[in-house]
Scaffold this active site. Sequence first.
Site, PDB file in Angstrom:
ATOM      1  N   HIS A 211       0.844  -1.208   0.000  1.00 16.68           N
ATOM      2  CA  HIS A 211       0.000   0.000   0.000  1.00 16.68           C
ATOM      3  C   HIS A 211       0.879   1.257   0.000  1.00 16.68           C
ATOM      4  CE1 HIS A 211      -3.073  -2.683   2.255  1.00 16.68           C
ATOM      5  NE2 HIS A 211      -3.600  -2.444   1.068  1.00 16.68           N
TER       6      HIS A 211
ATOM      7  N   LYS B  81     -17.849  -6.646   6.826  1.00 19.62           N
ATOM      8  CA  LYS B  81     -16.511  -7.217   6.759  1.00 19.62           C
ATOM      9  C   LYS B  81     -15.902  -7.265   8.154  1.00 19.62           C
ATOM     10  CE  LYS B  81     -13.217  -6.819   2.915  1.00 19.62           C
ATOM     11  NZ  LYS B  81     -12.688  -5.899   1.912  1.00 19.62           N
TER      12      LYS B  81
ATOM     13  N   SER C   4      -2.708  -7.819   3.139  1.00 14.43           N
ATOM     14  CA  SER C   4      -2.985  -7.648   4.571  1.00 14.43           C
ATOM     15  C   SER C   4      -3.343  -9.004   5.180  1.00 14.43           C
ATOM     16  CB  SER C   4      -4.152  -6.678   4.778  1.00 14.43           C
ATOM     17  OG  SER C   4      -3.874  -5.434   4.200  1.00 14.43           O
TER      18      SER C   4
HETATM   19  P1  ADP Z   1      -9.860  -3.824  -0.342  1.00 10.27           P
HETATM   20  O1  ADP Z   1     -10.475  -4.564   0.795  1.00 10.27           O
HETATM   21  O2  ADP Z   1     -10.635  -2.648  -0.818  1.00 10.27           O
HETATM   22  O3  ADP Z   1      -9.349  -4.677  -1.483  1.00 10.27           O
HETATM   23  P2  ADP Z   1      -7.133  -3.510   0.513  1.00 10.27           P
HETATM   24  O4  ADP Z   1      -6.695  -2.766   1.710  1.00 10.27           O
HETATM   25  O5  ADP Z   1      -6.916  -4.984   0.516  1.00 10.27           O
HETATM   26  O6  ADP Z   1      -8.615  -3.120   0.323  1.00 10.27           O
HETATM   27  O7  ADP Z   1      -6.443  -2.891  -0.783  1.00 10.27           O
HETATM   28  C1  ADP Z   1      -6.653  -1.572  -1.188  1.00 10.27           C
HETATM   29  C2  ADP Z   1      -6.043  -1.389  -2.557  1.00 10.27           C
HETATM   30  O8  ADP Z   1      -4.640  -1.564  -2.482  1.00 10.27           O
HETATM   31  C3  ADP Z   1      -6.549  -2.400  -3.605  1.00 10.27           C
HETATM   32  O9  ADP Z   1      -6.615  -1.750  -4.858  1.00 10.27           O
HETATM   33  C4  ADP Z   1      -5.468  -3.442  -3.615  1.00 10.27           C
HETATM   34  O10 ADP Z   1      -5.393  -4.102  -4.873  1.00 10.27           O
HETATM   35  C5  ADP Z   1      -4.236  -2.568  -3.375  1.00 10.27           C
HETATM   36  N1  ADP Z   1      -3.162  -3.354  -2.791  1.00 10.27           N
HETATM   37  C6  ADP Z   1      -3.195  -4.199  -1.747  1.00 10.27           C
HETATM   38  N2  ADP Z   1      -2.009  -4.786  -1.522  1.00 10.27           N
HETATM   39  C7  ADP Z   1      -1.168  -4.299  -2.479  1.00 10.27           C
HETATM   40  C8  ADP Z   1       0.198  -4.550  -2.840  1.00 10.27           C
HETATM   41  N3  ADP Z   1       0.934  -5.450  -2.189  1.00 10.27           N
HETATM   42  N4  ADP Z   1       0.700  -3.858  -3.883  1.00 10.27           N
HETATM   43  C9  ADP Z   1      -0.058  -2.977  -4.566  1.00 10.27           C
HETATM   44  N5  ADP Z   1      -1.356  -2.713  -4.312  1.00 10.27           N
HETATM   45  C10 ADP Z   1      -1.908  -3.375  -3.289  1.00 10.27           C
END
Ligand code: ADP
Length: 166
Positions: free
Chosen positions: A18, A42, A129
């Site tokens: 992130h 969630k 995550s």
């Molecule tokens: P959600 O529950 O909305 O998917 P996340 O917190 O899992 O929320 O992810 C938010 C955004 O960040 C999403 O677009 C996800 O694809 C992106 N994301 C999550 N992990 C990574 C990573 N390792 N590299 C790049 N983008 C990521």
Amino acid sequence: MKKVAIYPGSFDPITNGHMSLIRRGLQIFDELIVAVAFNPNKKTLFTVEERVEMIREILKDTENVRVDHFEGLTVNYAKTQGSNVILRGLRATSDFEFEFQLALMNRRLARDIQSLFLMTDSKWFYLSSTIVKEAASFGGDIKGLVPHTVCERMKEKFKGRFTNNK
Ligand code: ADP
């Protein structure tokens, strides 16, 4: 006019994947709003307040970033912030189908808002995550995968759960 993008997500918790996306988003936009989604359906490890607090702490010295939370449709939230861009990250192919579906729905709901995707850095390709929480819950070392603050907060969360959890 200032170009503002929304970066929405659960961020439960925020990872270095992130963080990489935030840094790169800031190279494109004048301002980035990291928007922590509150979704009552969630189950999360950290409350929305905890997630916001952690991200604020981590980004306290980063300019042009705001950390906020929202409930409901992302497109509606974007409008309240005067933004017409939703920034999302793409990792392995498994992200693609879901992100495509989400982007098409958001487009249907608000045609004037664009979804923009940045490919993850190869370093964070398999980082999520969920996998971080799984490892930490069994006492695994997550240093280098999440910011230091998150490491500490995770240790606190799982303290005493497993004997090898230092
Ligand atoms: P959600 O529950 O909305 O998917 P996340 O917190 O899992 O929320 O992810 C938010 C955004 O960040 C999403 O677009 C996800 O694809 C992106 N994301 C999550 N992990 C990574 C990573 N390792 N590299 C790049 N983008 C990521």
